[in-house]
Design a protein around this motif. Sequence first.
Motif, PDB file in Angstrom:
ATOM      1  N   ARG A 114       0.820  -1.219   0.000  1.00  0.00           N
ATOM      2  CA  ARG A 114       0.000   0.000   0.000  1.00  0.00           C
ATOM      3  C   ARG A 114       0.849   1.262   0.000  1.00  0.00           C
ATOM      4  O   ARG A 114       0.345   2.356  -0.258  1.00  0.00           O
ATOM      5  CB  ARG A 114      -0.949  -0.033   1.194  1.00  0.00           C
ATOM      6  N   ASP A 115       2.146   1.112   0.264  1.00  0.00           N
ATOM      7  CA  ASP A 115       3.046   2.262   0.286  1.00  0.00           C
ATOM      8  C   ASP A 115       4.097   2.230  -0.808  1.00  0.00           C
ATOM      9  O   ASP A 115       4.854   3.186  -0.968  1.00  0.00           O
ATOM     10  CB  ASP A 115       3.767   2.331   1.652  1.00  0.00           C
ATOM     11  N   HIS A 116       4.155   1.146  -1.580  1.00  0.00           N
ATOM     12  CA  HIS A 116       5.214   1.005  -2.578  1.00  0.00           C
ATOM     13  C   HIS A 116       4.690   0.231  -3.781  1.00  0.00           C
ATOM     14  O   HIS A 116       4.043  -0.805  -3.622  1.00  0.00           O
ATOM     15  CB  HIS A 116       6.421   0.274  -1.980  1.00  0.00           C
ATOM     16  N   VAL A 117       5.000   0.716  -4.972  1.00  0.00           N
ATOM     17  CA  VAL A 117       4.594   0.050  -6.214  1.00  0.00           C
ATOM     18  C   VAL A 117       5.823  -0.547  -6.878  1.00  0.00           C
ATOM     19  O   VAL A 117       6.838   0.131  -7.051  1.00  0.00           O
ATOM     20  CB  VAL A 117       3.899   1.046  -7.170  1.00  0.00           C
ATOM     21  N   SER A 118       5.743  -1.811  -7.264  1.00  0.00           N
ATOM     22  CA  SER A 118       6.874  -2.469  -7.917  1.00  0.00           C
ATOM     23  C   SER A 118       6.984  -2.022  -9.366  1.00  0.00           C
ATOM     24  O   SER A 118       6.160  -1.256  -9.874  1.00  0.00           O
ATOM     25  CB  SER A 118       6.694  -3.989  -7.864  1.00  0.00           C
ATOM     26  N   GLU A 119       7.984  -2.552 -10.059  1.00  0.00           N
ATOM     27  CA  GLU A 119       8.197  -2.205 -11.460  1.00  0.00           C
ATOM     28  C   GLU A 119       7.044  -2.645 -12.353  1.00  0.00           C
ATOM     29  O   GLU A 119       6.917  -2.181 -13.481  1.00  0.00           O
ATOM     30  CB  GLU A 119       9.491  -2.836 -11.968  1.00  0.00           C
ATOM     31  N   VAL A 120       6.194  -3.569 -11.865  1.00  0.00           N
ATOM     32  CA  VAL A 120       5.015  -3.971 -12.635  1.00  0.00           C
ATOM     33  C   VAL A 120       4.125  -2.763 -12.902  1.00  0.00           C
ATOM     34  O   VAL A 120       3.469  -2.669 -13.943  1.00  0.00           O
ATOM     35  CB  VAL A 120       4.239  -5.083 -11.898  1.00  0.00           C
ATOM     36  N   GLY A 121       4.084  -1.844 -11.949  1.00  0.00           N
ATOM     37  CA  GLY A 121       3.385  -0.585 -12.151  1.00  0.00           C
ATOM     38  C   GLY A 121       1.908  -0.600 -11.869  1.00  0.00           C
ATOM     39  O   GLY A 121       1.189   0.339 -12.238  1.00  0.00           O
ATOM     40  N   ARG A 122       1.408  -1.641 -11.206  1.00  0.00           N
ATOM     41  CA  ARG A 122      -0.011  -1.724 -10.884  1.00  0.00           C
ATOM     42  C   ARG A 122      -0.218  -1.316  -9.422  1.00  0.00           C
ATOM     43  O   ARG A 122       0.469  -1.803  -8.527  1.00  0.00           O
ATOM     44  CB  ARG A 122      -0.541  -3.136 -11.119  1.00  0.00           C
ATOM     45  N   THR A 123      -1.208  -0.478  -9.216  1.00  0.00           N
ATOM     46  CA  THR A 123      -1.526  -0.031  -7.853  1.00  0.00           C
ATOM     47  C   THR A 123      -2.805  -0.661  -7.326  1.00  0.00           C
ATOM     48  O   THR A 123      -3.159  -0.463  -6.161  1.00  0.00           O
ATOM     49  CB  THR A 123      -1.679   1.499  -7.821  1.00  0.00           C
ATOM     50  N   THR A 124      -3.492  -1.413  -8.163  1.00  0.00           N
ATOM     51  CA  THR A 124      -4.819  -1.927  -7.790  1.00  0.00           C
ATOM     52  C   THR A 124      -4.775  -3.179  -6.937  1.00  0.00           C
ATOM     53  O   THR A 124      -5.783  -3.570  -6.353  1.00  0.00           O
ATOM     54  CB  THR A 124      -5.651  -2.217  -9.058  1.00  0.00           C
ATOM     55  N   GLU A 125      -3.609  -3.865  -6.883  1.00  0.00           N
ATOM     56  CA  GLU A 125      -3.485  -5.039  -6.029  1.00  0.00           C
ATOM     57  C   GLU A 125      -2.252  -4.873  -5.142  1.00  0.00           C
ATOM     58  O   GLU A 125      -1.205  -4.415  -5.607  1.00  0.00           O
ATOM     59  CB  GLU A 125      -3.326  -6.328  -6.847  1.00  0.00           C
ATOM     60  N   THR A 126      -2.383  -5.251  -3.877  1.00  0.00           N
ATOM     61  CA  THR A 126      -1.266  -5.177  -2.941  1.00  0.00           C
ATOM     62  C   THR A 126      -1.121  -6.498  -2.199  1.00  0.00           C
ATOM     63  O   THR A 126      -2.073  -7.281  -2.111  1.00  0.00           O
ATOM     64  CB  THR A 126      -1.454  -4.059  -1.904  1.00  0.00           C
ATOM     65  N   ILE A 127       0.056  -6.725  -1.639  1.00  0.00           N
ATOM     66  CA  ILE A 127       0.282  -7.955  -0.901  1.00  0.00           C
ATOM     67  C   ILE A 127      -0.502  -7.963   0.413  1.00  0.00           C
ATOM     68  O   ILE A 127      -0.941  -9.021   0.875  1.00  0.00           O
ATOM     69  CB  ILE A 127       1.797  -8.194  -0.679  1.00  0.00           C
TER      70      ILE A 127
END
Length: 309
Positions: A44-57
Amino acid sequence: MSEQAALAGKVALVAGATRGAGRAMAVELGRAGATVYATGRTTRDHVSEVGRTTETIEETGELITAAGGEGIAVPTDHLEPEQVKALVERIDRDHGRLDVLVNDIWGGEHLLEFGENTKVWQYDLGKGLRMLELGVKTHIITSHYALPLLIRRPGGLVIEVTDGTADYNGPNYRENLFYDLTKNAPIRMAFGLGKELQESGCTAVSITPGFLRSEQMLDVMGITEENWREGIKQLHAFCIAESPVYIGRAVAALAADPDVARWNGQSLSSGQLAQAYGFTDTDGTRPDAWRYMTDMELAGKDLDDTGYR
């Protein structure tokens, strides 16, 4: 034993569970009663290189718990050995056991290039090597640290997730050299690990979904899970598409099978395991995508899904 309790008391690690197949596998293992450590890079605080913000761990962890298991979300970059080592040490401290390891780390769709200019000397070298890092190196690092914990008890299961079966990938070149190597490596890893784990009474397999209706795929096609069949108008082969839940149910069935060693070292698919274990996709069908793909290529034309569900 009820389906809900089939994995009660078992501990699983699903590496690469932020979205798609990985998330579904983690949730279905939880639905069967397992404690599931779910890892990924997008929080919820960091986006990986995939670049999607709609799913989080974190969301994956909550979904596991809501399904009836215990979900423990651990942000982890599996290319960083110290992070993976710390993760396994945490599982050891918490439970002293690991029963199921799912190596699902990937996140390389943004690196794919298709078309005529994809020969190894034409492909962007940085993208190609990153693909191998994400889909192969991560799996090796994770197995190196996790397997000593898994082999403490007989019956442990390692699942290497890939794209394509050994039967399909063998005669078919998968788009370009980097992708072909990346998606064939887990099949060979499962074979090799099957040999290495056998003396400990543990099992390794590779598994592939079929044409996966992941969140990313649905977004690319501009459709939703509810109206997914609209995608057939864009790509006929989408008629054989399956939800992520299907591969999740396949993994849960493997993990709950007391005779899972019969599959040791083999390359498996969601459609194949649906026939063996009797589960279905969310719509009650049993799509067999790899048989469909093979037959469609042999026919040299589009086929409908009659007889493949």
